[in-house]
Design an enzyme around this catalytic site. Structure first.
Site, PDB file in Angstrom:
ATOM      1  CG  ASP A   1      -2.098  -0.923   1.074  1.00 51.50           C
ATOM      2  OD1 ASP A   1      -2.133  -1.722   0.475  1.00 51.50           O
ATOM      3  OD2 ASP A   1      -1.836  -2.026   1.682  1.00 51.50           O
TER       4      ASP A   1
ATOM      5  CG  ASP B   1       4.212   4.505  14.406  1.00 52.32           C
ATOM      6  OD1 ASP B   1       4.850   3.979  13.492  1.00 52.32           O
ATOM      7  OD2 ASP B   1       3.386   2.467  14.388  1.00 52.32           O
TER       8      ASP B   1
ATOM      9  CG  ASP C   1      -0.567   4.902   3.356  1.00 56.24           C
ATOM     10  OD1 ASP C   1      -1.292   4.394   3.995  1.00 56.24           O
ATOM     11  OD2 ASP C   1       0.282   4.858   4.874  1.00 56.24           O
TER      12      ASP C   1
END
Length: 466
Positions: free
Chosen positions: A78, A159, A80
């Site tokens: 994926d 994170d 982003d």
């Protein structure tokens, strides 16, 4: 350049907190010769999104796990994109775009091609939490996150250091704010900021730590690992739907068995998925169940790593099978006949998972259908085999039966018989059923011959219609 600058000024949104440049937070700019990202691994649609945003005067970068995977030489699953444009501004630039999310609003930009549609997830740079105020709960968990900020703040909000790198396809430059590239070289997974505070903000980060460590083979640094044992119970405060999505990502990461072992090592498996409490138990009684799940997950990992699709319903059916098999045997021991005993066992097994992550109904339906097929594979005479292969879920049930054979639960000859039956012609299928007849003494005729009944002679009352 002047036009681009003017557009950027005019398009600034009052909700976006554009802070001045932070000298202490300036990123390390890593050129192509150092990061060695292969442009051929990039999604053309992700590049198109960044180009469109940049041409409109905004900043836009490929970000997060995609950059991590690209730097590791892995083609990301994926992509982003992060930008200083607000979700509404992003949506206006693309025809197939929709706003999603409440806790953190993002935009899904969809591209349709010859294969499956590709969704590029576009998020706006987020502000630091001290600017989020009432959007944070008393225990530190983030409730809403729609306060926009600078790229520097957005990087600090991510994170792990290896997920806080931004890649600009136009200049082929990586912006590294928190030493992610150095941590990758050391094969270390390190939380940005105070780990305990970050886990309280979003307990899902503990599961992500385990998943990333399993996927990359990296080691959690001491400070990142230390608070997990104490704060693991916070995971149960996470909404069930979000918890389900994260566990599904973990199980379908391509490294699921390593991830499950990581959950165990971190003490996160108890109560999360009740089935894991049995699977990861080292008692002698659980060895058979452990072997079944290990082989099932290894099979799943192999399929995912080779680019093949995997059904979530099939995956959960395998994880819960040892528990279901145990319940099924107990029900038979109580004197319940075989099929009713199986259906009661399904209900018991699924109900036993309600204390942890709730499996979605659409997957529950697939699981029940796969389980219900298993006794039918034993019936290899008459019309039974032909009816079974016509079932819409036959392939999933067949693969599941092969898994049972591979683990020694069923005789491998059963799996071989069905494999041959699928591959052969009608004459060969008749021969295979005849072989079953010879082994068992059962009739293999396609239909059971019935005695012809004499035509019933109608009585005057029965035959009269006038």
């Amino acid at each position: 350049m002047i036009t681009k600058f003017i557009k950027r000024i005019l398009r600034r949104d009052p909700m976006v907190r554009h802070t001045a440049a932070h000298t202490s937070g300036a990123p390390k700019r890593i050129p192509k010769k150092s990061h060695r990202i292969d442009p051929h691994l990039l999604s053309k649609n992700a590049v198109k999104v960044t180009q469109t945003l940049q041409q409109a005067g905004y900043d836009a970068f490929i970000v997060g796990g995609a950059v991590r995977d690209l730097a590791l030489g892995i083609g990301p699953k994926d992509f982003d994109v992060a930008t200083n444009a607000t979700p509404e501004q992003v949506q206006k630039l693309f025809r197939k775009a929709r706003l999603i999310g409440r806790r953190f609003q993002i935009v899904h930009v969809t591209f349709f091609g010859k294969g499956q549609p590709e969704i590029i997830e576009v998020s706006t740079f987020r502000a630091l939490l001290e600017n989020a105020g009432e959007h944070v709960a008393e225990n530190g968990r983030i409730l809403r996150d729609n306060v926009w900020g600078s790229q520097h703040e957005d990087a600090a909000r991510r994170d792990f250091s290896i997920n806080a790198m931004y890649y600009d396809p136009a200049t082929e430059t990586v912006l590294d704010y928190h030493g992610g590239m150095a941590d990758m070289q050391k094969k270390t997974l390190r939380m940005i900021g105070d780990p305990a505070k970050r886990y309280r903000e979003d307990p899902i980060r503990m599961l992500r730590a385990v998943r990333f460590a399993a996927k990359t083979g990296f080691t959690l640094d001491a400070a990142t690992r230390a608070p997990i044992a104490k704060l693991g119970k916070l995971i149960h405060d996470v909404p069930s739907a979000r918890l389900f999505d994260e566990i599904l990502k973990l199980l379908m990461s391509g490294y699921s068995w390593a991830a499950i072992q990581g959950l165990k090592d971190a003490g996160l498996h108890h109560g999360l998925l009740p089935l894991l409490d049995h699977i990861l138990d080292k008692s002698v009684d659980s060895k058979e169940a452990n072997d079944f799940v290990r082989i099932a997950l290894a099979n799943t990992d192999q399929r995912i790593q080779s680019g093949k699709s995997v059904s979530a319903g099939f995956l959960f059916a395998t994880l819960l099978w040892p528990d279901l098999l145990s319940n099924w045997k107990k029900n038979i021991a109580k004197g319940i006949s075989n099929i009713p005993a199986l259906h009661d066992a399904m209900d018991e097994t699924i109900a036993s998972q309600s204390s942890g992550m709730v499996i979605q109904r659409r997957f529950e339906s697939d699981m029940r259908e796969i389980w219900s097929m298993q006794p039918r594979f034993e019936k290899r005479v008459g019309r039974y085999p032909y009816r079974l292969i016509e079932s819409p879920r036959f392939r999933a049930g067949y693969d599941f039966m092969l898994l049972r054979c591979a683990t020694g639960e069923k005789n491998p000859s059963l799996g071989q018989w069905w494999t041959d039956f699928i591959a052969t012609d009608p004459a060969g299928q008749e021969a295979l059923m005849a072989s079953v007849k010879n082994e068992t003494g059962n009739s293999a005729s396609p239909t059971k011959r019935r005695r012809r009944r004499k035509a019933k002679v109608a009585t005057p009352t029965e035959g009269a219609t006038d």
